[in-house]
Design an enzyme around this catalytic site. Structure first.
Site, PDB file in Angstrom:
ATOM      1  CD  GLU A  59      -2.907   1.138   2.312  1.00 40.14           C
ATOM      2  OE1 GLU A  59      -3.201   2.207   2.880  1.00 40.14           O
ATOM      3  OE2 GLU A  59      -3.402   0.039   2.633  1.00 40.14           O
ATOM      4  CG  ASP A  70      -1.635   9.025   7.860  1.00 41.55           C
ATOM      5  OD1 ASP A  70      -1.804   7.818   8.066  1.00 41.55           O
ATOM      6  OD2 ASP A  70      -1.780   9.567   6.746  1.00 41.55           O
TER       7      ASP A  70
END
Length: 279
Positions: A59, A70
């Site tokens: 990924e 994130d």
């Protein structure tokens, strides 16, 4: 052909490989890092090495100005990658080289702002041309989920979607039915990547069960909060997921010691995930 309410096209060769991996007997181990981190060449080398060390799906995160999902480790990787160049160009080149150098399916993870600025149809076409199997966009607005999935289908790639733990029943249903390739179900509710506190596997199992009742034939992957190989294996055994995607532990390892530090971690996750069985 119509499926789950909208038109699906035939996926490309890489998409077929992704589907075969997700529906195979072994659990999927997705390894994540950011394109261009710590630099373009080293980032490509990291993905290829992850594949050689046991990752079954790769990924590639597209560097973003505001990677809101994130945590600190991956956000820092986004910032460093962006200092070196354009995020989309770096991502496309990374996908091109990694899909050529590795036989593992390559997907991208892109924020909707990146896709929308570049153009959804153009993005889907260019990713397909570079060898991507799909593009996970974790924050597609519900109103755009079907049109994005259709654009991806017309280009021949899959369009996995993240279903938020706090989504309303209507939003959850729409997201799950629009997703192609797989549905991404976060292990930690309301957390960013890098979360390492306790994960309630019973709660995750219930959530995954609700997703599977909506789309029984679509594989479900989990991540966000899966911080150790032991937890990854437990999630596969107990929660009915087809596999896990590991990001922050690998990015932290790259930051702390490069591939010398990351390879043993990838191997550790691969060993325990491969021994688990989907529950």
């Amino acid at each position: 052909m119509t499926y789950d309410g909208h038109v699906r096209g035939a996926v490309n060769r890489q998409g077929v490989a992704l589907q075969a991996e997700l529906n195979g007997a072994r659990p999927t181990f997705g390894a994540f890092s950011v394109a261009g981190y710590p630099d373009l060449r080293s980032g490509i080398e990291a993905f290829v090495t992850f594949a050689q060390s046991g990752a079954t799906v790769l990924e590639v995160g597209a560097p973003a100005i505001d990677p809101w999902l994130d945590g600190p480790a991956i956000a820092a990787a986004h910032r460093r990658a962006l200092r070196a160049g354009d995020g989309v160009s770096t991502t496309l080149e990374t996908v091109r080289q990694v899909s050529t150098l590795s036989d593992r399916p390559v997907i991208t993870m892109m924020y909707w702002a990146t896709v929308l600025t570049y153009g959804p149809e153009r993005m889907a076409r260019d990713l397909a041309a570079m060898g991507a199997a799909g593009c996970l966009v974790p924050d597609v607005p519900p109103a755009y989920a079907t049109s994005w999935a259709t654009a991806a289908a017309e280009a021949g790639i899959t369009a996995p979607l993240l279903v938020a733990r706090g989504a309303s029943p209507g939003e959850m249903s729409a997201t799950c039915r629009a997703a192609t390739g797989f549905v991404y179900a976060p292990a930690a509710a309301g957390q960013r990547t890098g979360y390492s506190a306790r994960i309630d596997l019973d709660d995750l199992s219930s959530f995954v069960g609700a997703v599977r009742r909506l789309v029984p034939t679509t594989p479900v992957l989990t991540g966000i909060g899966i911080s150790t190989p032991e937890l990854a294996a437990s999630a596969v055994r107990q929660c009915g997921v087809a596999g896990v995607v590991i990001g922050s532990p690998l990015v932290r390892a790259l930051a702390d010691g490069g591939l010398d530090r990351a390879i043993p971690m990838v191997e550790g996750f691969a060993a325990l995930i491969s021994q688990a069985r989907v529950g």
